[in-house]
Scaffold this motif. Structure first.
Motif, mmCIF file in Angstrom:
data_model
loop_
_atom_site.group_PDB
_atom_site.id
_atom_site.type_symbol
_atom_site.label_atom_id
_atom_site.label_comp_id
_atom_site.label_asym_id
_atom_site.label_seq_id
_atom_site.Cartn_x
_atom_site.Cartn_y
_atom_site.Cartn_z
ATOM 1 N N PRO A 32 0.793 -1.241 0.000
ATOM 2 C CA PRO A 32 0.000 0.000 0.000
ATOM 3 C C PRO A 32 0.823 1.288 0.000
ATOM 4 C CG PRO A 32 -0.394 -1.280 2.026
ATOM 5 C CD PRO A 32 0.659 -1.977 1.244
ATOM 6 N N ASN A 33 2.137 1.208 0.165
ATOM 7 C CA ASN A 33 2.933 2.427 0.257
ATOM 8 C C ASN A 33 4.113 2.405 -0.720
ATOM 9 O OD1 ASN A 33 4.815 0.735 1.833
ATOM 10 N ND2 ASN A 33 3.379 1.010 3.505
ATOM 11 N N PHE A 34 5.230 1.776 -0.344
ATOM 12 C CA PHE A 34 6.421 1.784 -1.199
ATOM 13 C C PHE A 34 6.171 1.189 -2.580
ATOM 14 C CE2 PHE A 34 8.973 2.074 2.815
ATOM 15 C CZ PHE A 34 9.608 3.257 2.498
ATOM 16 N N LYS A 92 3.443 1.171 -4.387
ATOM 17 C CA LYS A 92 2.724 2.151 -5.223
ATOM 18 C C LYS A 92 3.656 3.267 -5.685
ATOM 19 C CE LYS A 92 -1.900 1.293 -3.568
ATOM 20 N NZ LYS A 92 -3.083 1.788 -2.929
#
Length: 150
Positions: free
Chosen positions: A77-79, A81
């Protein structure tokens, strides 16, 4: 392994191709021997967008999760993306069975194998990002598998 929405991001039973060069039971004479089977080590590597992997011009970026997590839930959900949207990196992560709650030396085997596997498959240097215990596993891999350092 696929779920309703596509690949299961926390899968540790991924179908990755055999490496072209021999990296098992060790990549160099200085490396420690793996005590985990090569197909098990290879199956814990999750490669985002496997069809473009190694051919998209991006640096492979291996992410190693912390205690109690799989790489998918920690990084997708973070890196992942951010990397997918950047011209720099191709996201890859480890989903180590037991959510990194096994002994540190065993977890490090997954990291060392993944670095050598990704480098062999892409013919590129691998960037590695760790979180929490993932950093300890990276340090073990660098110390006991010198072939990972390059």
């Amino acid at each position: 392994m696929f779920g309703l929405g596509g690949p299961v991001i926390n899968s540790y039973k991924n179908q990755n191709s055999d490496p072209e060069a021999s990296i098992y039971p060790k990549s160099s004479d200085q490396d420690a021997h793996y005590s985990i089977e090569g197909n098990v080590l290879r199956s814990t590597i999750f490669i985002s967008d496997n069809s473009k992997f190694g051919r998209d011009g991006k640096t492979p970026v291996l992410r190693v999760p912390g205690t109690g997590t799989y790489g998918g839930e920690a990084f997708e959900p973070n890196f992942a993306k951010l990397l997918k949207a950047s011209p720099f990196g191709h996201p890859v992560w480890l989903n180590i069975p037991g959510r990194m709650c096994d002994e540190a030396p065993r977890n490090a085997q997954h990291v060392a194998y993944a670095i050598n596997y990704i480098a062999t498959r892409t013919q590129k240097k691998v960037a590695v990002i760790g979180w929490s215990q993932g950093n300890l596993s990276i340090q073990w891999a660098l110390k006991y598998w010198p072939s990972t350092r390059g």
